[in-house]
Design a protein around this motif. Structure first.
Motif, PDB file in Angstrom:
ATOM      1  N   ARG A  79       5.548  94.391 -59.722  1.00  0.00           N
ATOM      2  CA  ARG A  79       6.623  94.289 -58.725  1.00  0.00           C
ATOM      3  C   ARG A  79       7.779  95.120 -59.261  1.00  0.00           C
ATOM      4  NH1 ARG A  79       6.801  89.209 -55.548  1.00  0.00           N
ATOM      5  NH2 ARG A  79       4.636  88.583 -55.392  1.00  0.00           N
ATOM      6  N   ARG A  80       8.182  96.123 -58.479  1.00  0.00           N
ATOM      7  CA  ARG A  80       9.237  97.052 -58.909  1.00  0.00           C
ATOM      8  C   ARG A  80      10.400  97.012 -57.927  1.00  0.00           C
ATOM      9  NH1 ARG A  80       6.932 102.561 -58.899  1.00  0.00           N
ATOM     10  NH2 ARG A  80       6.015 101.892 -60.856  1.00  0.00           N
ATOM     11  N   MET A  81      11.619  97.067 -58.485  1.00  0.00           N
ATOM     12  CA  MET A  81      12.818  97.103 -57.657  1.00  0.00           C
ATOM     13  C   MET A  81      13.776  98.134 -58.251  1.00  0.00           C
ATOM     14  SD  MET A  81      15.249  93.945 -56.427  1.00  0.00           S
ATOM     15  CE  MET A  81      15.748  93.419 -58.062  1.00  0.00           C
ATOM     16  N   THR A  82      14.135  99.118 -57.430  1.00  0.00           N
ATOM     17  CA  THR A  82      15.086 100.146 -57.829  1.00  0.00           C
ATOM     18  C   THR A  82      16.428  99.784 -57.216  1.00  0.00           C
ATOM     19  OG1 THR A  82      13.292 101.759 -57.877  1.00  0.00           O
ATOM     20  CG2 THR A  82      15.547 102.627 -57.843  1.00  0.00           C
ATOM     21  N   CYS A  83      17.454  99.663 -58.055  1.00  0.00           N
ATOM     22  CA  CYS A  83      18.740  99.094 -57.636  1.00  0.00           C
ATOM     23  C   CYS A  83      19.849 100.139 -57.577  1.00  0.00           C
ATOM     24  CB  CYS A  83      19.150  98.009 -58.614  1.00  0.00           C
ATOM     25  SG  CYS A  83      17.940  96.681 -58.774  1.00  0.00           S
ATOM     26  N   TYR A  84      20.687  99.988 -56.556  1.00  0.00           N
ATOM     27  CA  TYR A  84      21.825 100.877 -56.343  1.00  0.00           C
ATOM     28  C   TYR A  84      23.071 100.074 -56.001  1.00  0.00           C
ATOM     29  CZ  TYR A  84      18.462 104.685 -55.965  1.00  0.00           C
ATOM     30  OH  TYR A  84      17.467 105.585 -56.225  1.00  0.00           O
ATOM     31  N   PHE A  85      24.208 100.550 -56.510  1.00  0.00           N
ATOM     32  CA  PHE A  85      25.508 100.121 -56.027  1.00  0.00           C
ATOM     33  C   PHE A  85      25.854 101.032 -54.863  1.00  0.00           C
ATOM     34  CE2 PHE A  85      25.981  99.007 -60.586  1.00  0.00           C
ATOM     35  CZ  PHE A  85      26.331  97.679 -60.448  1.00  0.00           C
ATOM     36  N   ALA A  86      26.608 100.540 -53.897  1.00  0.00           N
ATOM     37  CA  ALA A  86      27.087 101.372 -52.794  1.00  0.00           C
ATOM     38  C   ALA A  86      28.173 100.629 -52.044  1.00  0.00           C
ATOM     39  CB  ALA A  86      25.957 101.732 -51.836  1.00  0.00           C
ATOM     40  N   GLU A  87      29.068 101.396 -51.453  1.00  0.00           N
ATOM     41  CA  GLU A  87      30.064 100.814 -50.570  1.00  0.00           C
ATOM     42  C   GLU A  87      29.462 100.751 -49.169  1.00  0.00           C
ATOM     43  OE1 GLU A  87      33.854 102.780 -50.923  1.00  0.00           O
ATOM     44  OE2 GLU A  87      33.613 102.920 -53.098  1.00  0.00           O
ATOM     45  N   HIS A  88      30.086  99.931 -48.328  1.00  0.00           N
ATOM     46  CA  HIS A  88      29.567  99.778 -46.965  1.00  0.00           C
ATOM     47  C   HIS A  88      30.705  99.739 -45.957  1.00  0.00           C
ATOM     48  CE1 HIS A  88      30.745  95.623 -47.741  1.00  0.00           C
ATOM     49  NE2 HIS A  88      30.687  95.417 -46.442  1.00  0.00           N
ATOM     50  N   ARG A  89      30.329  99.896 -44.703  1.00  0.00           N
ATOM     51  CA  ARG A  89      31.269  99.791 -43.589  1.00  0.00           C
ATOM     52  C   ARG A  89      30.721  98.739 -42.636  1.00  0.00           C
ATOM     53  NH1 ARG A  89      32.829 105.336 -41.390  1.00  0.00           N
ATOM     54  NH2 ARG A  89      31.302 105.524 -42.951  1.00  0.00           N
ATOM     55  N   GLY A  90      31.602  97.852 -42.177  1.00  0.00           N
ATOM     56  CA  GLY A  90      31.198  96.814 -41.238  1.00  0.00           C
ATOM     57  C   GLY A  90      31.310  95.430 -41.846  1.00  0.00           C
ATOM     58  N   THR A  91      31.016  94.444 -41.023  1.00  0.00           N
ATOM     59  CA  THR A  91      31.076  93.045 -41.432  1.00  0.00           C
ATOM     60  C   THR A  91      29.673  92.542 -41.736  1.00  0.00           C
ATOM     61  OG1 THR A  91      32.997  92.708 -40.006  1.00  0.00           O
ATOM     62  CG2 THR A  91      31.806  90.735 -40.701  1.00  0.00           C
ATOM     63  N   LEU A  92      29.499  91.976 -42.912  1.00  0.00           N
ATOM     64  CA  LEU A  92      28.198  91.443 -43.312  1.00  0.00           C
ATOM     65  C   LEU A  92      27.796  90.306 -42.377  1.00  0.00           C
ATOM     66  CD1 LEU A  92      28.896  91.340 -47.132  1.00  0.00           C
ATOM     67  CD2 LEU A  92      27.272  92.870 -45.988  1.00  0.00           C
ATOM     68  N   THR A  93      26.677  90.512 -41.674  1.00  0.00           N
ATOM     69  CA  THR A  93      26.176  89.531 -40.728  1.00  0.00           C
ATOM     70  C   THR A  93      24.664  89.421 -40.880  1.00  0.00           C
ATOM     71  OG1 THR A  93      27.904  90.213 -39.176  1.00  0.00           O
ATOM     72  CG2 THR A  93      26.090  88.898 -38.282  1.00  0.00           C
ATOM     73  N   PRO A  94      24.139  88.249 -41.265  1.00  0.00           N
ATOM     74  CA  PRO A  94      22.688  88.108 -41.403  1.00  0.00           C
ATOM     75  C   PRO A  94      21.980  88.440 -40.089  1.00  0.00           C
ATOM     76  CG  PRO A  94      23.811  86.187 -42.288  1.00  0.00           C
ATOM     77  CD  PRO A  94      24.843  87.005 -41.575  1.00  0.00           C
ATOM     78  N   ASP A  95      20.921  89.219 -40.177  1.00  0.00           N
ATOM     79  CA  ASP A  95      20.172  89.657 -39.006  1.00  0.00           C
ATOM     80  C   ASP A  95      18.708  89.789 -39.412  1.00  0.00           C
ATOM     81  OD1 ASP A  95      19.684  90.504 -36.438  1.00  0.00           O
ATOM     82  OD2 ASP A  95      20.741  92.399 -36.618  1.00  0.00           O
ATOM     83  N   HIS A  96      17.864  90.069 -38.446  1.00  0.00           N
ATOM     84  CA  HIS A  96      16.435  90.302 -38.679  1.00  0.00           C
ATOM     85  C   HIS A  96      15.832  89.030 -39.275  1.00  0.00           C
ATOM     86  CE1 HIS A  96      13.284  93.173 -38.346  1.00  0.00           C
ATOM     87  NE2 HIS A  96      13.004  93.191 -39.625  1.00  0.00           N
ATOM     88  N   GLU A  97      15.221  89.091 -40.461  1.00  0.00           N
ATOM     89  CA  GLU A  97      14.577  87.919 -41.051  1.00  0.00           C
ATOM     90  C   GLU A  97      15.500  87.128 -41.978  1.00  0.00           C
ATOM     91  OE1 GLU A  97      13.762  91.141 -44.140  1.00  0.00           O
ATOM     92  OE2 GLU A  97      13.642  91.110 -41.972  1.00  0.00           O
ATOM     93  N   ILE A  98      16.765  87.517 -42.084  1.00  0.00           N
ATOM     94  CA  ILE A  98      17.697  86.878 -43.008  1.00  0.00           C
ATOM     95  C   ILE A  98      18.262  85.593 -42.399  1.00  0.00           C
ATOM     96  CG2 ILE A  98      19.832  87.152 -44.337  1.00  0.00           C
ATOM     97  CD1 ILE A  98      17.470  88.963 -45.224  1.00  0.00           C
ATOM     98  N   ALA A  99      18.076  84.476 -43.114  1.00  0.00           N
ATOM     99  CA  ALA A  99      18.585  83.186 -42.660  1.00  0.00           C
ATOM    100  C   ALA A  99      20.015  82.952 -43.124  1.00  0.00           C
ATOM    101  CB  ALA A  99      17.693  82.057 -43.169  1.00  0.00           C
ATOM    102  N   GLU A 100      20.332  83.476 -44.330  1.00  0.00           N
ATOM    103  CA  GLU A 100      21.663  83.209 -44.880  1.00  0.00           C
ATOM    104  C   GLU A 100      21.996  84.219 -45.954  1.00  0.00           C
ATOM    105  OE1 GLU A 100      23.086  79.554 -47.596  1.00  0.00           O
ATOM    106  OE2 GLU A 100      20.920  79.488 -47.275  1.00  0.00           O
ATOM    107  N   LEU A 101      23.283  84.447 -46.134  1.00  0.00           N
ATOM    108  CA  LEU A 101      23.743  85.227 -47.278  1.00  0.00           C
ATOM    109  C   LEU A 101      24.627  84.330 -48.116  1.00  0.00           C
ATOM    110  CD1 LEU A 101      26.935  86.330 -46.892  1.00  0.00           C
ATOM    111  CD2 LEU A 101      25.801  87.775 -45.238  1.00  0.00           C
ATOM    112  N   ALA A 102      24.706  84.654 -49.415  1.00  0.00           N
ATOM    113  CA  ALA A 102      25.495  83.843 -50.346  1.00  0.00           C
ATOM    114  C   ALA A 102      26.067  84.751 -51.418  1.00  0.00           C
ATOM    115  CB  ALA A 102      24.616  82.755 -50.979  1.00  0.00           C
TER     116      ALA A 102
END
Length: 123
Positions: A79-102
């Motif tokens: 199991r491999r995960m390549t990680c990045y930092f990045a800035e974003h634009r917009g309001t974080l809103t769970p969508d698609h298969e996401i039930a919650e953010l924390a």
């Protein structure tokens, strides 16, 4: 060993806390992430996945590579995960298969996947 999971992940810190998400039907939290579509670059995959999952736009010019992490999963798959930092634009809103953010701190690492725990330890 064969590659069983290969995804890109967004490492987003605010006030010394890490953004994580939990999929519907799961108890464990994960960094916002997703699998690449064949032919996609890491940037293209991350931008697409984060838009789908959290309804925000990753700003590609701000992406900074953090690291690639691997663990051996069931049946000797990697199991491999390549990680990045990045800035974003917009309001974080769970969508698609996401039930919650924390927002978690290192002391909460046991609430995340084993792969995510490796990243948290390095942060």
């Amino acid at each position: 060993m064969r590659l069983g999971l290969d995804k890109v992940a967004w490492i987003h810190l605010e006030r010394r806390r890490l953004l994580v998400t939990r999929n519907r039907g799961r108890a464990v939290f994960y960094f916002p992430s997703g699998r690449r579509v064949p032919g996609e670059t890491d940037a293209e995959a991350l931008i697409r996945e984060i838009a789908e999952e959290l309804s925000v736009e990753i700003l590609p010019e701000t992406m900074r590579y953090f690291g690639t992490y691997e663990i051996t999963g069931p049946k000797h798959t990697v199991r491999r995960m390549t990680c990045y930092f990045a800035e974003h634009r917009g309001t974080l809103t769970p969508d698609h298969e996401i039930a919650e953010l924390a927002w978690l701190v290192h002391a909460d690492r046991d609430r995340t996947s084993a792969l995510d725990q490796l990243v948290m330890d390095d942060l």
